[in-house]
Design an enzyme around this catalytic site. Structure first.
Site, PDB file in Angstrom:
ATOM      1  N   SER A   1       0.823  -1.223   0.000  1.00 30.68           N
ATOM      2  CA  SER A   1       0.000   0.000   0.000  1.00 30.68           C
ATOM      3  C   SER A   1       0.854   1.269   0.000  1.00 30.68           C
ATOM      4  O   SER A   1       0.554   2.230  -0.719  1.00 30.68           O
ATOM      5  CB  SER A   1      -0.955   0.003   1.199  1.00 30.68           C
ATOM      6  OG  SER A   1      -0.231  -0.090   2.408  1.00 30.68           O
TER       7      SER A   1
ATOM      8  N   ILE B   1      14.126   3.442   1.053  1.00 30.57           N
ATOM      9  CA  ILE B   1      13.325   4.310   1.916  1.00 30.57           C
ATOM     10  C   ILE B   1      13.119   3.684   3.298  1.00 30.57           C
ATOM     11  O   ILE B   1      12.974   4.388   4.292  1.00 30.57           O
ATOM     12  CB  ILE B   1      11.938   4.573   1.265  1.00 30.57           C
ATOM     13  CG1 ILE B   1      12.096   5.048  -0.195  1.00 30.57           C
ATOM     14  CG2 ILE B   1      11.133   5.572   2.079  1.00 30.57           C
ATOM     15  CD1 ILE B   1      12.886   6.313  -0.377  1.00 30.57           C
ATOM     16  N   THR B   2      13.122   2.381   3.372  1.00 31.67           N
ATOM     17  CA  THR B   2      12.744   1.627   4.575  1.00 31.67           C
ATOM     18  C   THR B   2      13.523   2.027   5.829  1.00 31.67           C
ATOM     19  O   THR B   2      14.746   2.150   5.807  1.00 31.67           O
ATOM     20  CB  THR B   2      12.964   0.121   4.326  1.00 31.67           C
ATOM     21  OG1 THR B   2      12.306  -0.252   3.121  1.00 31.67           O
ATOM     22  CG2 THR B   2      12.424  -0.716   5.479  1.00 31.67           C
ATOM     23  N   GLU B   3      12.774   2.189   6.938  1.00 33.47           N
ATOM     24  CA  GLU B   3      13.373   2.462   8.248  1.00 33.47           C
ATOM     25  C   GLU B   3      13.368   1.175   9.080  1.00 33.47           C
ATOM     26  O   GLU B   3      12.656   0.225   8.772  1.00 33.47           O
ATOM     27  CB  GLU B   3      12.572   3.560   8.967  1.00 33.47           C
ATOM     28  CG  GLU B   3      13.221   4.047  10.251  1.00 33.47           C
ATOM     29  CD  GLU B   3      12.504   5.231  10.885  1.00 33.47           C
ATOM     30  OE1 GLU B   3      13.056   5.787  11.850  1.00 33.47           O
ATOM     31  OE2 GLU B   3      11.400   5.588  10.433  1.00 33.47           O
TER      32      GLU B   3
ATOM     33  N   HIS C   1      16.192   9.468  14.849  1.00 37.09           N
ATOM     34  CA  HIS C   1      16.923   8.512  14.022  1.00 37.09           C
ATOM     35  C   HIS C   1      17.812   7.604  14.864  1.00 37.09           C
ATOM     36  O   HIS C   1      18.334   8.006  15.897  1.00 37.09           O
ATOM     37  CB  HIS C   1      17.808   9.249  13.008  1.00 37.09           C
ATOM     38  CG  HIS C   1      17.035   9.929  11.941  1.00 37.09           C
ATOM     39  ND1 HIS C   1      17.498  11.049  11.291  1.00 37.09           N
ATOM     40  CD2 HIS C   1      15.822   9.675  11.401  1.00 37.09           C
ATOM     41  CE1 HIS C   1      16.606  11.442  10.393  1.00 37.09           C
ATOM     42  NE2 HIS C   1      15.587  10.616  10.447  1.00 37.09           N
TER      43      HIS C   1
END
Length: 302
Positions: A19, A96-98, A247
């Site tokens: 999604s 992009i993944t954290e 972060h």
């Protein structure tokens, strides 16, 4: 000119049927990005948002000629997605993944050594060349074509800086979010080198934050090599030692990585620093006027 990506860059989206990926794929397509393929194992043959889906990165590359991938894959599987992109010899992969485990990224970084694939991220907003190509999650409308390069560890501070520049009539070449994790791919110096060699980029905004020594190393490189004015901002000036600020990489440990240290080093290397995020735009204008390039930066009709 621009750095890393332009209007001709062919992009694939890894994890395209999720999604989040679907939402951002539509945003990127609306911006004009050439998304030619998506990859989700087991879903090859589908078409989403007009984009063909393949089972593997190799297949997607061979069928479409894509040279860059963007990864919207959940953290437990993201490292494998980066490795797959590297095995396919893509020019660049933007993750992009954290929340990717640090040891996963240590393995990825080791694997990428000596390979041609450039990794941007993880835990980053992506890369955008204004009015040409947007790869990631940044709001496209605030970016306008011009002559200022932006490189940052923080996504939202990037948007803040870019918005201020655009409001002042100052456009950008490329904005690169290098990500906020302790182990990442492309670093400040990699991007500064690219901006230094890019004819269109006349000045640079560099946004750092507490933790690590990347900003100090970049400052020394700027002093020795940079031929264009650079202004900086360091996030986390009020952070107590040992407390992670957002972060994973934004933590002061062993007395190292403080905002005060970073600002002092940047200033001693000739980099003007903004005291607050709201002063990034005005600090750049000040530096541009001192360098005699302010008029050349005014590319946006207000």
């Amino acid at each position: 000119m621009s750095v890393f990506i332009d209007k001709n860059t062919k992009v694939m989206v890894q994890g395209i049927t999720g999604s989040t990926a679907l939402f951002h794929t539509k945003q990127m397509l609306d911006y004009g990005t050439k998304i030619v393929a998506g990859v989700t194992p087991g879903k090859g043959g589908q078409v989403v948002e007009g984009v063909p889906v393949f089972n593997t990165v190799e297949e997607a590359k061979n069928e479409t000629g894509a040279t860059v991938s963007v990864i919207y894959v959940p953290a437990p599987f993201a490292a494998d997605s980066i490795l797959e992109a590297a095995d396919a010899d893509l020019d660049m992969v933007i993750c992009i993944t954290e929340h990717i485990p640090v040891l996963d990224m240590v393995k990825v970084k080791r694997y990428l050594q000596g390979r041609k694939t450039r990794l941007v991220g993880p835990n980053c907003p992506g890369v955008i060349t204004a009015d040409e190509c947007k790869i990631g999650i940044m709001p496209g409308y605030i970016h306008k074509k011009g002559h200022v390069g932006v490189v940052s560890r923080s996504g939202t501070l990037t948007y803040e800086a870019v918005h201020q520049l655009t409001e002042e009539g100052i456009g950008q070449t490329t904005a690169v979010g290098i990500g906020g994790d302790p182990v990442n791919g492309t670093n400040f110096i990699d991007v500064l080198k690219a901006f230094n060699e890019d004819d269109e980029t006349k000045a640079v905004v560099m946004i750092g934050e507490i933790g690590g020594t990347a900003e100090e190393e970049a400052a020394e490189w700027i002093k020795a090599n940079m031929t264009k004015p650079v202004v900086g901002f360091i996030g986390g000036q009020t952070a107590p030692p040992g407390k992670r600020m957002g972060h994973a990489g934004a933590i002061i440990s062993g007395g190292k990585g403080t905002a005060e240290e970073k600002i002092k080093t940047l200033n001693s290397c000739g980099v003007k620093t903004a005291a607050t995020p709201s002063e990034i735009g005005s600090t750049l204008i000040e530096a541009a006027k001192e360098a005699g390039i302010y008029e050349a930066l005014l590319t946006v009709n207000k």
